[in-house]
Design an enzyme around this catalytic site. Structure first.
Site, PDB file in Angstrom:
ATOM      1  CB  CYS A   1     -19.836 -16.517 -17.934  1.00  0.00           C
ATOM      2  SG  CYS A   1     -19.261 -17.121 -19.441  1.00  0.00           S
ATOM      3  CG  ASP A   2     -22.515 -13.564 -16.487  1.00  0.00           C
ATOM      4  OD1 ASP A   2     -21.272 -13.751 -16.259  1.00  0.00           O
ATOM      5  OD2 ASP A   2     -22.645 -13.162 -17.846  1.00  0.00           O
TER       6      ASP A   2
ATOM      7  CB  CYS B   1     -21.703 -16.494 -21.302  1.00  0.00           C
ATOM      8  SG  CYS B   1     -20.629 -17.785 -20.706  1.00  0.00           S
TER       9      CYS B   1
HETATM   10  C1  LIG Z   1     -20.865 -10.661 -21.327  1.00  0.00           C
HETATM   11  C2  LIG Z   1     -20.067 -11.539 -21.298  1.00  0.00           C
HETATM   12  C3  LIG Z   1     -19.587 -12.287 -20.243  1.00  0.00           C
HETATM   13  C4  LIG Z   1     -18.660 -13.359 -20.229  1.00  0.00           C
HETATM   14  N1  LIG Z   1     -18.152 -13.601 -19.064  1.00  0.00           N
HETATM   15  C5  LIG Z   1     -17.171 -14.642 -19.068  1.00  0.00           C
HETATM   16  C6  LIG Z   1     -16.766 -15.037 -17.828  1.00  0.00           C
HETATM   17  O1  LIG Z   1     -16.967 -14.904 -16.645  1.00  0.00           O
HETATM   18  N2  LIG Z   1     -15.835 -16.298 -17.885  1.00  0.00           N
HETATM   19  C7  LIG Z   1     -15.441 -16.824 -19.059  1.00  0.00           C
HETATM   20  O2  LIG Z   1     -14.562 -17.825 -18.757  1.00  0.00           O
HETATM   21  N3  LIG Z   1     -16.000 -16.059 -20.057  1.00  0.00           N
HETATM   22  C8  LIG Z   1     -16.531 -15.162 -20.109  1.00  0.00           C
HETATM   23  N4  LIG Z   1     -17.302 -14.823 -21.347  1.00  0.00           N
HETATM   24  C9  LIG Z   1     -16.722 -15.538 -22.750  1.00  0.00           C
HETATM   25  C10 LIG Z   1     -15.351 -15.212 -22.984  1.00  0.00           C
HETATM   26  O3  LIG Z   1     -15.317 -13.670 -22.896  1.00  0.00           O
HETATM   27  C11 LIG Z   1     -14.897 -15.478 -24.416  1.00  0.00           C
HETATM   28  O4  LIG Z   1     -15.172 -16.961 -24.489  1.00  0.00           O
HETATM   29  C12 LIG Z   1     -13.498 -15.115 -24.875  1.00  0.00           C
HETATM   30  O5  LIG Z   1     -13.399 -13.583 -24.749  1.00  0.00           O
HETATM   31  C13 LIG Z   1     -13.205 -15.379 -26.011  1.00  0.00           C
HETATM   32  O6  LIG Z   1     -11.855 -14.803 -26.515  1.00  0.00           O
HETATM   33  P1  LIG Z   1     -11.307 -14.494 -27.595  1.00  0.00           P
HETATM   34  O7  LIG Z   1     -10.185 -13.914 -27.699  1.00  0.00           O
HETATM   35  O8  LIG Z   1     -11.541 -15.936 -28.645  1.00  0.00           O
HETATM   36  O9  LIG Z   1     -12.378 -13.597 -28.545  1.00  0.00           O
HETATM   37  P2  LIG Z   1     -13.088 -12.156 -28.281  1.00  0.00           P
HETATM   38  O10 LIG Z   1     -13.179 -11.883 -26.635  1.00  0.00           O
HETATM   39  O11 LIG Z   1     -14.429 -12.227 -28.915  1.00  0.00           O
HETATM   40  O12 LIG Z   1     -11.935 -11.124 -29.032  1.00  0.00           O
HETATM   41  C14 LIG Z   1     -12.171 -11.148 -30.619  1.00  0.00           C
HETATM   42  C15 LIG Z   1     -11.168  -9.840 -30.739  1.00  0.00           C
HETATM   43  O13 LIG Z   1     -11.060  -9.972 -32.027  1.00  0.00           O
HETATM   44  C16 LIG Z   1     -11.122  -8.766 -32.689  1.00  0.00           C
HETATM   45  N5  LIG Z   1     -11.486  -8.651 -34.042  1.00  0.00           N
HETATM   46  C17 LIG Z   1     -12.621  -9.294 -34.676  1.00  0.00           C
HETATM   47  N6  LIG Z   1     -12.455  -9.035 -35.807  1.00  0.00           N
HETATM   48  C18 LIG Z   1     -11.275  -8.621 -36.389  1.00  0.00           C
HETATM   49  C19 LIG Z   1     -10.762  -8.152 -37.280  1.00  0.00           C
HETATM   50  N7  LIG Z   1     -11.294  -8.031 -38.670  1.00  0.00           N
HETATM   51  N8  LIG Z   1      -9.273  -7.514 -37.349  1.00  0.00           N
HETATM   52  C20 LIG Z   1      -8.968  -7.216 -35.990  1.00  0.00           C
HETATM   53  N9  LIG Z   1      -9.217  -7.652 -34.980  1.00  0.00           N
HETATM   54  C21 LIG Z   1     -10.593  -8.299 -35.094  1.00  0.00           C
HETATM   55  C22 LIG Z   1     -12.128  -8.091 -31.804  1.00  0.00           C
HETATM   56  O14 LIG Z   1     -11.802  -6.403 -31.886  1.00  0.00           O
HETATM   57  C23 LIG Z   1     -11.585  -8.443 -30.172  1.00  0.00           C
HETATM   58  O15 LIG Z   1     -10.346  -7.846 -29.822  1.00  0.00           O
HETATM   59  C24 LIG Z   1     -18.288 -13.919 -21.459  1.00  0.00           C
HETATM   60  C25 LIG Z   1     -18.580 -13.175 -22.578  1.00  0.00           C
HETATM   61  C26 LIG Z   1     -19.480 -11.872 -22.730  1.00  0.00           C
HETATM   62  C27 LIG Z   1     -19.819 -11.516 -23.891  1.00  0.00           C
END
Ligand SMILES: Cc1cc2nc3c(=O)[nH]c(=O)nc-3n(C[C@H](O)[C@H](O)[C@H](O)COP(=O)(O)OP(=O)(O)OC[C@H]3O[C@@H](n4cnc5c(N)ncnc54)[C@H](O)[C@@H]3O)c2cc1C
Length: 310
Positions: free
Chosen positions: A137-138, A134
């Site tokens: 983000c970083d 990202c």
């Molecule tokens: C290394 C890294 C650093 C980042 N740093 C930042 C930052 O500094 N600032 C920022 O704003 N964003 C950052 N991001 C981006 C941010 O983390 C994501 O945009 C955010 O986490 C998305 O949230 P989400 O809830 O949509 O999905 P996710 O965080 O991807 O969570 C998805 C969830 O769904 C669950 N899941 C998947 N399939 C299933 C299933 N079949 N059954 C039940 N559960 C399931 C997973 O276990 C997980 O808990 C970063 C991302 C990464 C990878």
């Protein structure tokens, strides 16, 4: 655990926790199925500096743990496990978590998207310590440094161009000598004086796992077989994301890359089923936008249940 629910939230990243918080405060006793990666993508990172409310920044795992505690305080329940299949043909919907079947009036899909990684053990060990997927983000952490971007499509070009705001030099590494990126993006990257291209090249190892920071990459040219070390402070992956939505194929609308299609922000084509966060957002992919759409999905669940008199 109760098997009949008003709302089930699939996923425990920031969108899922926010949806849980809002539905819990509406007294709907949400059940959150955590998935294989409890806490989602933020649990993999270190310092988060762009989530409002934390002037000094906050560690990703701490931020996500706070969200979970906040939702739990209002009655959200969490279940370890992974949704294996769903039946959305009639309400209550059926959500299968291995052998358990949960019946629910509404479903919030918050299952996120997983970044594509190279799959090297050294890369995995250094995620959050100089390896990132990202740039938004970083990128800031590498101001004044030389860094590397991996990939050959539009997202890699976009990341490389964005990162020139911080880095003194960006080396774009691609395993082929032709690119999937659109001509306009490729031209922009080629013309940028801070971006250098290394084609026909793959990363074989990321240094230095012992130091817990990226100091360089071991590279191989696939045409000449030459192997060498390139010093760098960071490696950004720009090779795409995989939305966690495969099980909805044929049931919900998706785009060509498997992201769930929503209308009016969070509505899917099935009444009572909403999608939020990265699983439906290929554009912003931020913690705050994921949380924002989690809130929207929760408010729509409340409205739906009220309208149906449930
Ligand atoms: C290394 C890294 C650093 C980042 N740093 C930042 C930052 O500094 N600032 C920022 O704003 N964003 C950052 N991001 C981006 C941010 O983390 C994501 O945009 C955010 O986490 C998305 O949230 P989400 O809830 O949509 O999905 P996710 O965080 O991807 O969570 C998805 C969830 O769904 C669950 N899941 C998947 N399939 C299933 C299933 N079949 N059954 C039940 N559960 C399931 C997973 O276990 C997980 O808990 C970063 C991302 C990464 C990878």
């Amino acid at each position: 655990m109760e098997n009949f629910r008003d709302v089930v939230v699939m996923g425990s990243g920031c969108s899922g926790h926010t949806a849980a918080l809002y539905t819990a405060r509406a007294n709907l006793k949400p059940l959150v199925i955590e998935g294989h990666e409890p806490g989602g993508q933020l649990s993999m990172t270190t310092l988060v500096e762009n989530f409002p409310g934390f002037p000094e920044g906050i560690q990703g795992p701490e931020l996500i743990e706070n969200m979970r505690k906040q939702a739990t305080r209002f009655g959200a329940e969490y279940m370890l496990g992974h949704v294996t299949s769903v039946d959305l043909t009639k309400r209550p919907f059926m959500v299968h978590v291995s052998k358990h079947v949960i019946h629910t009036q509404t479903l919030i899909i918050a299952s996120g998207a997983s970044a594509r990684w190279l799959g090297l053990p050294s890369e995995q060990a250094l995620i959050g310590h100089g390896v990132s997927s990202c740039a938004t983000c970083d990128g800031f952490f590498f101001s004044g440094k030389e860094i590397v971007v991996i990939g050959g499509g539009d997202s890699a070009m976009e990341e490389a161009l964005f990162l020139t705001r911080f880095a003194t030099k960006v080396t774009l590494i691609h395993r082929r000598d032709h690119f999937r990126a659109s001509k306009i993006m490729l031209d922009r990257a080629h013309e940028h004086k801070q971006i250098e291209f290394l084609t026909d090249t793959v990363v074989e190892e990321v240094h230095d796992v012992k130091k817990k920071e990226v100091t360089g990459l071991k590279l191989r040219n696939l045409k000449t077989n030459k192997v060498w070390d390139l010093p760098t402070s960071a490696m950004f992956l720009g090779i795409g994301h995989i939305p966690n939505a495969k099980m909805f194929e044929g049931h919900l609308d998706m785009d060509q890359d498997g992201y769930l299609k929503t209308h009016d922000y969070v509505f899917t084509k099935v009444p009572g089923v909403y999608a939020c966060g990265d699983v439906q957002d290929r554009r912003y992919r931020q913690a705050i936008t994921a949380s924002g759409s989690g809130c929207m999905a929760a408010l729509e669940v409340e409205r739906f249940l009220e309208q149906k008199g449930l």
